[in-house]
Scaffold this motif. Structure first.
Motif, PDB file in Angstrom:
ATOM      1  N   TYR A  42       0.919  -1.038   0.151  1.00  0.00           N
ATOM      2  CA  TYR A  42       0.080  -0.039   0.135  1.00  0.00           C
ATOM      3  C   TYR A  42       0.716   1.200   0.043  1.00  0.00           C
ATOM      4  O   TYR A  42       0.549   2.128  -0.767  1.00  0.00           O
ATOM      5  CB  TYR A  42      -0.753  -0.129   1.155  1.00  0.00           C
ATOM      6  CG  TYR A  42      -1.891   1.123   1.458  1.00  0.00           C
ATOM      7  CD1 TYR A  42      -2.524   1.477   0.750  1.00  0.00           C
ATOM      8  CD2 TYR A  42      -1.217   2.005   2.741  1.00  0.00           C
ATOM      9  CE1 TYR A  42      -3.474   2.661   1.205  1.00  0.00           C
ATOM     10  CE2 TYR A  42      -2.080   3.057   3.052  1.00  0.00           C
ATOM     11  CZ  TYR A  42      -2.946   3.318   2.263  1.00  0.00           C
ATOM     12  OH  TYR A  42      -3.967   4.562   2.547  1.00  0.00           O
ATOM     13  N   PHE A  43       1.691   1.341   0.745  1.00  0.00           N
ATOM     14  CA  PHE A  43       2.875   2.330   0.904  1.00  0.00           C
ATOM     15  C   PHE A  43       3.525   2.508  -0.495  1.00  0.00           C
ATOM     16  O   PHE A  43       3.888   3.607  -0.767  1.00  0.00           O
ATOM     17  CB  PHE A  43       3.651   2.401   2.086  1.00  0.00           C
ATOM     18  CG  PHE A  43       3.096   2.677   3.379  1.00  0.00           C
ATOM     19  CD1 PHE A  43       2.124   4.001   3.545  1.00  0.00           C
ATOM     20  CD2 PHE A  43       3.060   1.843   4.402  1.00  0.00           C
ATOM     21  CE1 PHE A  43       1.844   4.159   4.818  1.00  0.00           C
ATOM     22  CE2 PHE A  43       2.314   2.069   5.669  1.00  0.00           C
ATOM     23  CZ  PHE A  43       1.670   3.303   5.832  1.00  0.00           C
ATOM     24  N   ALA A  46      -4.040   2.855  -4.741  1.00  0.00           N
ATOM     25  CA  ALA A  46      -3.450   2.128  -3.527  1.00  0.00           C
ATOM     26  C   ALA A  46      -4.833   1.689  -2.644  1.00  0.00           C
ATOM     27  O   ALA A  46      -4.758   0.552  -2.280  1.00  0.00           O
ATOM     28  CB  ALA A  46      -2.592   3.063  -2.667  1.00  0.00           C
ATOM     29  N   ILE A  47      -5.608   2.654  -2.610  1.00  0.00           N
ATOM     30  CA  ILE A  47      -6.684   2.393  -1.619  1.00  0.00           C
ATOM     31  C   ILE A  47      -7.714   1.284  -2.339  1.00  0.00           C
ATOM     32  O   ILE A  47      -7.994   0.273  -1.529  1.00  0.00           O
ATOM     33  CB  ILE A  47      -7.576   3.449  -1.522  1.00  0.00           C
ATOM     34  CG1 ILE A  47      -6.768   4.525  -0.679  1.00  0.00           C
ATOM     35  CG2 ILE A  47      -8.960   3.177  -0.891  1.00  0.00           C
ATOM     36  CD1 ILE A  47      -7.659   5.666  -0.099  1.00  0.00           C
ATOM     37  N   GLY A 101       1.150   3.663  -2.782  1.00  0.00           N
ATOM     38  CA  GLY A 101       0.671   5.221  -2.486  1.00  0.00           C
ATOM     39  C   GLY A 101       1.854   6.362  -2.363  1.00  0.00           C
ATOM     40  O   GLY A 101       1.463   7.634  -2.722  1.00  0.00           O
ATOM     41  N   ILE A 102       3.006   6.160  -2.052  1.00  0.00           N
ATOM     42  CA  ILE A 102       3.991   6.919  -1.935  1.00  0.00           C
ATOM     43  C   ILE A 102       4.829   7.149  -2.947  1.00  0.00           C
ATOM     44  O   ILE A 102       5.026   8.564  -3.368  1.00  0.00           O
ATOM     45  CB  ILE A 102       4.784   6.416  -0.341  1.00  0.00           C
ATOM     46  CG1 ILE A 102       3.869   6.677   0.531  1.00  0.00           C
ATOM     47  CG2 ILE A 102       5.903   7.827  -0.259  1.00  0.00           C
ATOM     48  CD1 ILE A 102       4.699   6.128   1.822  1.00  0.00           C
ATOM     49  N   ARG A 114      -2.013   7.437  -7.772  1.00  0.00           N
ATOM     50  CA  ARG A 114      -1.531   6.452  -6.820  1.00  0.00           C
ATOM     51  C   ARG A 114      -2.272   6.212  -5.761  1.00  0.00           C
ATOM     52  O   ARG A 114      -2.463   4.913  -5.181  1.00  0.00           O
ATOM     53  CB  ARG A 114       0.046   6.752  -6.308  1.00  0.00           C
ATOM     54  CG  ARG A 114      -0.057   8.131  -5.780  1.00  0.00           C
ATOM     55  CD  ARG A 114       1.406   8.313  -5.184  1.00  0.00           C
ATOM     56  NE  ARG A 114       1.309   9.538  -4.419  1.00  0.00           N
ATOM     57  CZ  ARG A 114       1.338  10.851  -4.687  1.00  0.00           C
ATOM     58  NH1 ARG A 114       1.660  11.019  -5.789  1.00  0.00           N
ATOM     59  NH2 ARG A 114       1.453  11.899  -3.698  1.00  0.00           N
ATOM     60  N   ILE A 115      -3.092   7.286  -5.229  1.00  0.00           N
ATOM     61  CA  ILE A 115      -3.748   7.079  -3.979  1.00  0.00           C
ATOM     62  C   ILE A 115      -5.085   6.217  -4.179  1.00  0.00           C
ATOM     63  O   ILE A 115      -5.356   5.297  -3.668  1.00  0.00           O
ATOM     64  CB  ILE A 115      -4.233   8.557  -3.538  1.00  0.00           C
ATOM     65  CG1 ILE A 115      -2.777   9.009  -2.900  1.00  0.00           C
ATOM     66  CG2 ILE A 115      -5.207   8.331  -2.310  1.00  0.00           C
ATOM     67  CD1 ILE A 115      -2.854  10.586  -2.525  1.00  0.00           C
ATOM     68  N   TYR A 116      -5.492   6.570  -5.360  1.00  0.00           N
ATOM     69  CA  TYR A 116      -6.724   5.793  -5.707  1.00  0.00           C
ATOM     70  C   TYR A 116      -6.429   4.324  -5.939  1.00  0.00           C
ATOM     71  O   TYR A 116      -7.038   3.355  -5.434  1.00  0.00           O
ATOM     72  CB  TYR A 116      -7.395   6.368  -7.256  1.00  0.00           C
ATOM     73  CG  TYR A 116      -8.250   5.555  -7.829  1.00  0.00           C
ATOM     74  CD1 TYR A 116      -9.441   5.550  -7.330  1.00  0.00           C
ATOM     75  CD2 TYR A 116      -8.001   4.755  -8.899  1.00  0.00           C
ATOM     76  CE1 TYR A 116     -10.621   4.714  -8.064  1.00  0.00           C
ATOM     77  CE2 TYR A 116      -8.954   4.125  -9.667  1.00  0.00           C
ATOM     78  CZ  TYR A 116     -10.075   4.243  -9.161  1.00  0.00           C
ATOM     79  OH  TYR A 116     -11.322   3.288  -9.839  1.00  0.00           O
TER      80      TYR A 116
END
Lengths: 527, 165, 476, 100, 652
Positions: A149-150, A164-165, A153-154, A160-162
């Motif tokens: 996830y990190f 990752a979640i 996301g990072i 990326r956030i979409y």
């Protein structure tokens, strides 16, 4: 020295490594990278020891370690490997240093966190492969979500956030139901210990009613199917891959997806044979749809990474098909294909990552004619593509062939339709290759791109060598996986397992054993 | 006689309660409440609970309600505003509250009608004290902490800005 | 009849808490501003001593004070939770109080008295005694909620809490009255035997349930929670969302498991309430932008999870409730404490965006906060996971399959909003500067303890779960 | 002699009126008074039951309720004063900073 | 027995060459590069020759000579070894491949001398040799498949050698894809074979199959399926209808590649495979018929297209397709050795023709359009004369190689029990057309006046290293046929005799039914006469139209516009495929599968669920109005609900 604690060491060495990394200064990038690489290489070398310590004639679990852990309910720290997990562990330890090297230059922000995540991820994945306690298995299964996830996301790209979640929620949805399944199983069998549960089921001490077995199977299978991902549960994958950094994609495609198929082979088939048999046709249909669908959708992608991601859907479809063909050949092929896919797709992602490092885009339109400025990269890209599309003598072929052949022996029609995927894989890979590398250089800024650096070359050579090795010398691997896979199907024996056709027909030529051609052939073989 | 008295006091109590609700001005409401309390004190007497009756008058009607009135005066609270923002309270809450009340009444009446009434001893105050200081010593002691907390609270909340000197 | 030595031993934690509270009140005026630290230390010592004093009731289990109290493993377990909560709340407070310019002594005294009230609630087996304990705790809570007297939000939180709390208490009391009327007693174990009017008892139990459900923030009595938790000062929220909840759950559980009528009558109420609570809590948390309020909603959801374990109505369920309460207390307290420090003076920074980029500036704080969030989410290796695991186990053992599946689905919904905070902290660029690098010692201690506890419970739950199992056995 | 259940019925009526009052009133102090009304209803029930059961416990409980009511009044009114001071209004519907 | 014991060395040498050139070639001078490449190929030719010698020393019983090296794939019940084998058929192929391959390597050093990517070219070429040799040496179908796919890969690489040209890479992709379709059939055939026989070894499958009862005509049994699926593979590789479309495009590659891969060796792999599996085919009349008909149809079809092409290489390409059709016709009528014989002679003369064409193009500075040539006879006489040998050979003019092989096929088509007069007639017609378009090519290119700007294009004879291979192949085109001079001519069919042990099943099958060998002589004579006549007529017509009456072709084209367009447009098969397969496939993938199903339906559902949750949250949130009274109302709601619930349960 004996290997009695080898598995624990393998699980905890990367953990320790990541803790050690935490102690380093955050801006000391060089040493962070070096330490991470050193740890992962040490891990890889240690894991090679597994091959020596492993007795390939023994079908059941080896190098076991068991400790009491949680008293209530009784949960043990129980590790062990068999032929199914052996090479998946090694694949993991192999891909980690490669992922580290692949991100050597491309990660410059929050470097420490990045490598910590990678090492924790490695530990989690190895844990999944070596756990023999369902609780422990689940624990590792979930744990590795976080570093991934990190990573997405990072260090990912724009969305990326979409991604990752989506990745986490999708996976978690499946796995939480698996937890329910695990607990239900525990309530029925009174144990979390996989060998103990298997023994209980084998001996008939525990018998599920049909509906219960179907539900349990479903609870496990859903989690695995999402992870694989099986059509139509795959839509997290393209997003996750497209947005993940190179190392993330390598690990995701290379080993994380394998956890799903591994789970099917490890849990779904041996624990719930009747349900597996009942649902196999449906699953096979999904797998076949996945094979063709994934390939066709890859065909029209404009984003190179997305293309490779969809191709994973197709490839993993083969694996699932192989597993649910209920044929030892196909299952061996499936296992082999898991390794292949890890290597080939890992390498593809690495290559795409190298392009990204240079141009910061994955759009095929932004490339074109890259073979001129970077012939070496182009050559390796082609090589890896060929492995991915299943060219004989390269690894992909062995797996696909075994899967299709094995499936054909059991369910001719499945194999025939699935084999169309072989045609499609050539379509999308070569077309994409053409658009990316062939032709005149279309954009001026691509004209002066540097070719593969020394580090990149050595990585690519390593991958190429493995691809070739696995394409040529498959028995070195299959002979070690053989007995364990066979055992899976032996355990399912009490349910229907049709006799292969050739076994019945084989008798025919023997009747004419005295015919000249036969004698001729025998003689020739005798020599 | 007691029956008559009961109905009279009950009527006063209910009237007081209704008045509490219907009065616009808080002072009137407070006075209504005092009426209810006094009526209840009477009822306690009817039930033979003299001590409680006294406490009701002294503590409740006397002390607590005086506090209320004091605060109302202090804050110079005027008539209630006619705002009604809460549809929930008006259209759902009130009818349901009525239903709840009616339901309670129905079920309590339904259940209690046949139960026997037990005559009490002449004076209950002494046994009451025994009960309070022996069996219920612990909660009784606990109330001291409760009151301590209340005092502390009043101090903390109502003190003028002293902490920031 | 004077209390015996045994009685006192069984009451040791409460006594310690009250004595400490009174001592602080006495000493504070003399300590003055200069030696404020003395008060801080005293409070911490008092809370620690109370936690340590749990040993006495543990060694001297039994009935106390004319059977009004029942000191058993169950109550000891809850006492331990309460003691820990009190200790952590007290440790976290000084820097906050300094920052907001609030008086110290009263705060500690109130916290300690509130804890004493919770303790009574946990071991009471008499409803009236429980009521007094409940009120001590509630009144202290009302005051604490409005402890930032100048803040309209703090006032409002207190007012809402107070009004609705009293309202619910009235229901609770009327329930007690009816139970008393129906059975002639308020002592839990005697209710079944004394019941002559079952319908009246049902009525009473229903109202009792309403009162307690309000305290534990179960739907549809949960509406006060977000407002109060948001408005109250963060350290108070930390306390409110953990301690009183644990205590109220303890009473609810004791009633549910001891009184057979309650066991049979409450089941569907708990079942329905559990489902509604989980969904309402999670779905609403989904759309929050304030981290504090989001955590408030999440605590509703967690109450729902705990109710699932209730529904199991078994020893496993009881153990699961206890374990979850412990785990929940640690992680929630940790999260709110982290929040109280990070939100800055006046708790100005509570919006999700305010936490963007935290990880790059305060990596350790972000890691701690993330740990708590992940534990709330229920990820393995954390206490939250095992808590959920035990709940699943208990519910499945009692064949509550659908409830389990709904809980599973809810965990996934919940994952979204916890992850959103992590997203902000780790994956977005910072929008503001964060409080100074130096973490106040108290905050650091709380975060460390809570984090360590969360991990410890997640990795090696044996002591706790064995204890919980024992407690569950005794309760039956 | 009036059956004790009449008392209980009366207490139920008063309790119901208290609930209605709480919902109906907007002035914080009056709402609080409604709660007091409910508590009084409880007391009446206790005393009535105590009488019906021939026990004194019920009356002891009333004592506790009264003490609690007193404590609540002290704290509650203090809070009311705070609100009045900060908001210049005693209308509960104007106290809605915290919502959603 | 030196080399026979080390069979692996034959493919290994070119592989080594490919690896060396591939890895280091870029940094080395050209001389080193081609020395390595030529050395590798030359040595493997030498080894093949040595094997040929040693082969004669083998006892018949030890043929096929099988060497198993190690296990390649073993899983479950499946097992396949790396094993190589040599028998007569392999021997022929081995010599053709290494021999022609070596010549073309030599030629390439000249042809490619001024091109970029020299090392890459030779690396690919050597790699191709490796795979081709693997193909022919394979002792089981799986290893054969290795070579099979491998040569396809090399073909892809070499067609797309000029990767800057889009048309070249397109052609490469097309080749690979179409081949993949064929390979799909091959794969399925292997699965079915494994299911049926439990092995993929020739040494097991073929004898087992031989002992099976033959299927009746019209019966679609296992054998038919295996055979047809194998043939599907062969269609792909050997460019038969409907999978021939890639081969004409493959001319985008450098000319030596066209000669080696797309004329002499790779494309004939299908024929080799069918011949290798003849036992299977012979068991299925249906399959035999299909092979014959497809072969025959392809021969005619491609020849008609060849009539009007203007690109010199395209003509040769269609001619190759057509000739391959002949070979399949031969196989289809059971004349496997004739097919292989034609394969060999075709390798000589078609290799020659391509190389010569390459020489012409080289001379013309890259010009491939015959309309812009003419009169080159004088300027590049070596090329002219060698090419003429090739043309005569392909046209079936007696004494040249092609005559013998083609005649053998045609007579077999007529006489064989599998054949028929229709097949023969089409074959003859094709022979006529072949002769016509070949000489059309010759006359357009070399005769008449120059139709190019002589000042800009300096036509020059090619260097020696290009001419020597031409000469050698010209000689082979002349004498190659005599290996199998028919009895009619007083010769002995050495070739058929050599292959007889391999095709014993075929001989017995054809003989058993054909029977009347005595009367055959006279019929054969008549057939031969017709064939010769067809060749000569074609030549004469071409001479008439392109030397005598040069305006005639255009008139003809004018008068028969529609057929001409059809032929010029190659029957628009490419367009048809594009419209019916490629475009719909891409459209469905993009619009339906990706954008509708994937993004809208599946992902839409997933996101929809998330949105719904958020939406519900937004709704539920409004209960939290901030108004205490409404909270109290909710408490009352709950109280009423629970009180009712509990009362209901209690009363019940």
């Amino acid at each position: 020295m004996n290997a009695s604690h080898l598995l624990s060491v393998l699980v905890f060495l990367p953990m320790g490594g990541s803790l050690a990394l935490l102690l380093l200064r955050g801006d000391d990038h060089t040493w962070i990278r070096r330490l991470a690489l050193a740890v992962s290489l040490a891990e890889f070398i240690l894991s090679l020891w597994l091959i020596r310590a492993f007795d390939s004639s023994e079908p059941s679990y080896q190098l076991e370690e068991a400790r009491k852990w949680i008293s209530s309910p009784p949960i043990n720290y129980h590790l062990g490997i068999d032929g199914i997990s052996l090479f998946l562990v090694i694949l993991t330890t192999l891909l980690t240093p490669i992922a580290i090297l692949a991100s050597w230059k491309s990660i410059n922000e929050r470097v420490k966190g990045f490598f910590v995540c990678l090492l924790v991820l490695e530990a989690g994945v190895i844990g999944v492969f070596v756990s023999l306690d369902l609780f422990l298995f689940f624990l590792f299964w979930e744990i590795m979500l976080i570093p991934m996830y990190f990573l997405i996301g990072i260090w990912g790209h724009e969305r990326r956030i979409y991604a990752a979640i989506k990745f986490v929620l999708y996976t978690m949805f499946g796995s939480i139901l698996m937890l329910v399944g695990i607990l239900w199983l525990f309530n029925k069998t009174g144990s979390f210990d996989l060998p103990a549960i298997q023994a209980a089921l084998q001996s008939g001490r525990v018998v599920f009613s049909q509906n219960v077995e179907l539900l349990l199977f479903g609870a496990f299978f859903l989690a695995f199917a999402i992870k694989v991902p099986l059509f139509p549960l795959h839509t997290w994958l393209p997003d996750a891959h497209t947005e993940a950094p190179t190392a993330g994609s390598i690990m995701l495609a290379g080993v994380l997806l394998k956890m799903g198929t591994y789970g099917m082979l490890r849990f779904c088939l041996p624990l719930f044979p009747a349900a597996a048999h009942k649902l196999a046709p449906a699953i096979a249909v999904l797998a076949i749809i996945g094979i063709l669908y994934g390939a066709l959708v890859s065909l029209v992608q404009t984003d190179l990474k997305r293309l490779v991601a969809y191709s994973s859907v197709s490839h993993l479809g083969f694996v699932v098909l192989g597993i649910f063909a209920f044929n030892a050949t196909a299952a061996q092929g499936a296992l082999y294909q898991m390794l292949n896919h890890g290597i080939s797709t890992g390498a593809l992602f690495m290559l795409v990552g190298m392009l990204y490092d240079r141009r910061h885009t994955h759009e095929i339109n932004e490339f074109g004619g890259l073979a001129t400025p970077m012939p070496v990269l182009a050559a390796f890209f082609l090589f890896v593509s060929l492995s991915s599309l299943g060219l004989p003598l390269l690894n992909g072929f062995v797996g696909e062939f075994l899967i299709l052949n094995g499936t054909y022996q059991q369910h001719g029609r499945w194999a025939v339709i699935a084999a169309v995927g072989v045609i499609f894989s050539a379509l999308y890979l070569l077309w994409a290759y053409q658009r990316t590398f062939f032709g005149e250089v279309t954009l001026d800024k691509n004209r002066a791109l540097p070719d593969a650096s020394g580090r990149e070359r050595s990585l690519l050579w390593a991958m190429a060598a493995i691809i070739l090795f696995m394409g040529v010398a498959s028995p070195l691997i299959t002979s070690r996986t053989e007995s364990s896979v066979r055992q899976v199907f032996d355990q399912m024996k009490h349910s229907d397992n049709p006799q292969p056709v050739y076994a019945q027909r084989n008798a025919l030529p023997a009747v004419h054993a005295d015919s000249p051609a036969q004698a001729h052939a025998q003689e020739a073989q005798g020599r | 006689m007691t029956t008559l008295l009961f109905f009279a006091l009950a009527a006063i109590a209910v009237a007081g309660a209704v008045s509490l609700i219907l009065q616009k001005h808080p002072i009137h409401s407070a006075l209504s409440l005092i009426v209810v309390m006094v009526a209840l004190a009477g009822l306690y007497l009817l039930l033979g609970a003299e001590f409680i009756s006294a406490v009701q008058i002294i503590v409740y009607a006397g002390a607590i309600m005086v506090l209320f009135i004091f605060v109302i005066m202090l804050l110079n609270a005027g008539e209630e505003e006619r705002t009604n923002f809460s549809k929930m309270a008006a259209y759902v809450g009130l009818p349901l509250a009525a239903i709840l009340g009616a339901g309670l009444v129905y079920w309590v009446a339904h259940e209690g009608s046949n139960a026997p009434g037990v005559p009490l001893a002449e004076s209950a105050t002494r046994p009451l004290a025994m009960l309070l200081f022996q069996d219920y010593l612990f909660p009784f002691e606990l109330t001291s902490i409760l009151i301590l907390v209340a005092i502390l609270g009043a101090v903390v909340l109502a003190q003028r800005e002293k902490g920031e000197e | 009849m004077f209390p015996s030595h045994q009685d006192m031993m069984r009451l040791a934690p409460e006594i310690v808490l009250c004595v400490a509270g009174i001592l602080i009140m006495v000493i504070e005026p003399f300590a003055g501003r200069a030696r404020r630290r003395v008060v801080d230390v005293m409070a911490a010592l008092g809370a620690a001593a109370a936690l340590a004093a749990v040993v006495f009731p543990m060694r001297n289990a039994g009935l106390a004070f004319s059977d009004l109290l029942r000191v058993d493993s169950f109550s000891v377990f809850v006492h331990a939770i309460i003691g820990t909560v009190a200790l952590l709340a007290v440790l976290a407070a000084p820097s906050y109080l300094d920052r907001e310019g609030l008086p110290h002594g009263e705060f500690y005294a109130l916290v300690l008295f509130a804890a004493a009230g919770m303790g009574v609630l946990a071991s009471a087996q008499d409803l009236i005694t429980a009521f007094v304990g409940l009120e001590i705790n509630s009144i202290a809570s009302y005051i604490l909620a409005s402890y930032r007297r100048d803040s309209p939000r703090s006032n409002e939180a207190a007012l809402k809490y107070f009004l609705l709390g009293s309202f619910a208490t009235a229901f609770f009391l009327y329930g007690v009255a009816l139970i008393y009327g129906a059975s002639g007693t308020t002592v839990l174990p005697r209710i079944d035997a004394g019941t002559i009017q079952p319908t009246l008892l049902a009525l009473g139990l229903a109202l009792l349930f309403v009162g307690l459900a309000f305290k534990v923030a179960a739907a549809p009595f949960q509406l006060w929670t977000p407002d109060v938790y948001e408005g109250a000062p963060a350290p108070v929220t930390a306390l409110l969302s953990t301690g009183p909840k644990a205590a109220a759950f303890a009473l609810l559980l004791r009633t549910y498991m001891t009184v057979e009528h309650a066991g049979s009558l409450w089941f569907w109420a708990i079942y329905i309430s559990a489902v509604v609570t989980m969904f309402v809590g999670n779905l609403t948390a989904l759309v929050q932008t304030s981290v504090k309020r989001m955590l408030a909603y999440s605590s509703i959801a967690h109450a729902g999870y705990i109710l699932v374990a209730f529904a199991a109505h078994s020893e496993l369920g009881t153990a699961a409730v206890l374990f979850y309460l412990a785990a929940y207390a640690l992680m929630k307290l940790g999260a709110f404490t982290a929040l109280s420090w990070l939100s800055g003076p006046g708790e100005r920074h509570m919006e999700l965006d305010d936490y963007a980029g935290l990880a790059s500036q305060r990596p350790v704080a972000a890691a701690c906060f993330s740990l708590f969030l992940l534990s709330l989410l229920g990820l393995p290796v954390t206490a939250g996971f095992l808590g959920k695991f035990y709940i699943f186990n208990a519910a499945l053992k009692s064949n509550l399959i659908w409830l389990t599946v709904l809980l599973a689905i809810n965990s996934v919904i919940g994952a979204y909003y916890y992850l959103r905070v992590i997203v902000a902290m780790y994956m977005r660029p910072p929008k503001r500067s964060f409080p100074p690098e130096r973490v106040p010692a108290g905050i650091a201690a709380v975060l460390t303890l809570a984090a360590a506890g969360t991990l410890f419970l997640g990795l090696y739950p044996n002591y706790v779960i064995d204890f919980a199992n024992r407690a569950a056995l005794l309760l039956k | 002699m009036v059956p004790f259940s009449y008392y209980v019925v009366l207490s139920a009526v008063l309790f119901g009126l208290g609930v209605i009052g709480f919902l109906f009133k907007r002035n914080i102090i009056t709402m609080f008074m409604s709660i007091e009304l409910m508590l009084n209803a409880v007391n009446l029930a206790f005393v009535a039951f105590s009488r019906a059961l021939g026990q004194l416990q019920g009356q002891v409980f009333v004592f506790f309720v009264i003490v609690v009511a007193a404590a609540e009044a002290a704290v509650g009114l203090a809070i009311v004063i705070l609100i009045a001071r900060n908001r210049k209004s005693l209308n509960i519907e104007r106290v809605d900073l915290l919502k959603l | 027995m030196y080399v026979l014991n080390y069979l692996w060395i034959i493919p290994a040498l070119p592989l080594l060459g490919a690896a060396i050139n591939g890895i280091f070639g870029r940094r080395w001078p050209r001389a080193v590069t081609h020395s390595v490449a030529l050395g590798a190929t030359g040595l493997s030719f030498a080894a093949a020759a040595e094997i040929f010698r040693e082969f004669h020393l083998l006892a018949p019983s030890s043929i096929p000579w099988v060497k198993t090296y190690f296990t390649w794939i073993a899983a479950g019940s499946f097992r396949a070894d790396y094993s190589l084998q040599v028998d007569q058929l392999t021997m022929v192929m081995l010599l053709v491949v290494t021999g022609v391959g070596f010549l073309i390597h030599i030629y390439s050093t000249g042809y490619m001398a001024h091109e970029g990517g020299y090392a890459r070219f030779f690396s690919y070429l050597n790699l191709f040799m490796f795979f081709m040799l693997t193909l022919v040496l394979a002792a089981n179908y799986l290893v054969m498949f290795v070579g099979w796919e491998g040569v396809g890969l090399c073909s892809y690489l070499l067609i797309g050698f000029y990767f800057l040209r889009k048309s070249a890479t397109n052609a490469g992709n097309k080749a690979f894809w179409v081949n993949r379709i064929g390979d799909f059939g091959f794969l399925l055939a292997m699965f079915l074979m494994f299911r049926t026989f439990g092995s993929l070894d020739f040494g097991h499958v073929l004898p087992s199959a031989a002992s099976w009862p033959a299927e009746a005509s019209g019966q679609f049994g296992t054998m038919t399926w295996i055979a047809l699926l194998l043939f599907m593979g062969a269609c792909g590789k050997s460019a038969q209808i409907p999978l021939y479309v890639w081969l004409p495009d493959a001319m985008e590659g450098p000319t030596p590649v066209s000669a080696l891969i797309h004329a002499a060796t790779m494309v004939t792999a299908g024929v080799y495979m069918v011949a290798r599996s003849h036992v299977l085919f012979l068991h299925s009349p249906v399959a035999m018929l299909v092979v014959a008909v497809i072969g025959c149809a392809t021969a005619l079809f491609a020849a008609t297209i060849g009539l009007v092409q203007n690109d010199i290489k395209k003509v040769l390409a269609y001619s190759t397709v057509s000739q391959l059709g002949y070979m399949f016709l031969a196989c289809g009528v059971g004349a496997f050795s004739a097919g292989i014989f034609h394969l060999m002679t075709h390798a000589f003369f078609k290799g020659l023709l391509f190389l010569a064409a390459g020489s012409v193009i080289h001379a013309m500075g890259g010009q491939q359009d015959m309309r812009h040539m003419g009169g080159l006879r004088k300027k590049i006489p070596w090329t002219y004369w060698t090419m003429m040998f090739g043309a005569l050979a392909i046209a079936g003019i007696p004494v040249f190689a092609g005559f013998f092989s083609k005649d053998e096929i045609l007579s077999a088509a007529y006489l064989s029990p599998y054949g028929g007069s229709l097949l023969w007639a089409v074959g003859i017609l094709t022979a006529l057309l072949t002769s016509f378009y070949m000489f059309r090519l010759m006359f357009l290119t070399f005769h008449g006046g120059a139709r190019y700007d002589e000042h800009e294009t300096h036509v020059h004879e090619s260097p020696k290293d290009m001419l020597v291979p031409l000469a050698v192949l010209a000689v082979l085109s002349l004498i190659g046929g005599w290996l199998a001079a028919p009895a009619l001519w007083g010769g002995k069919d050495h070739f058929a005799g050599f292959l007889a042990p391999v095709f014993s099943a075929a001989t017995s099958a054809t003989d058993a039914v054909g029977g009347a060998a005595e009367s055959a002589g006279s019929i054969e004579r008549q057939l031969m006469a017709v064939a010769i006549a067809a060749g000569l007529i074609g030549l004469l017509v071409a001479w008439w139209m392109y030397i005598k009456r040069t305006e005639l072709p255009e008139k003809l084209a004018e008068s028969m516009k529609a057929p001409y367009r059809l032929l010029e447009g190659r029957y628009f098969v490419d367009e048809l495929y594009a419209a019916t397969i490629v475009k719909p496939l891409v459209w469905i993938s993009r619009r339906v599968l990706w954008q509708s199903v994937d993004e809208r339906m599946i992902d839409g559902t997933v996101n929809g669920v998330a949105d719904a949750a958020r939406h519900t949250g937004e709704k539920v949130r409004h209960a939290e109005s901030g108004n205490t009274r409404s909270y109290a109302a909710w408490i009352v709601v709950g109280a009423v609900a629970f009180v009712s619930l509990l009362l209901w349960r209690a009363v019940k």
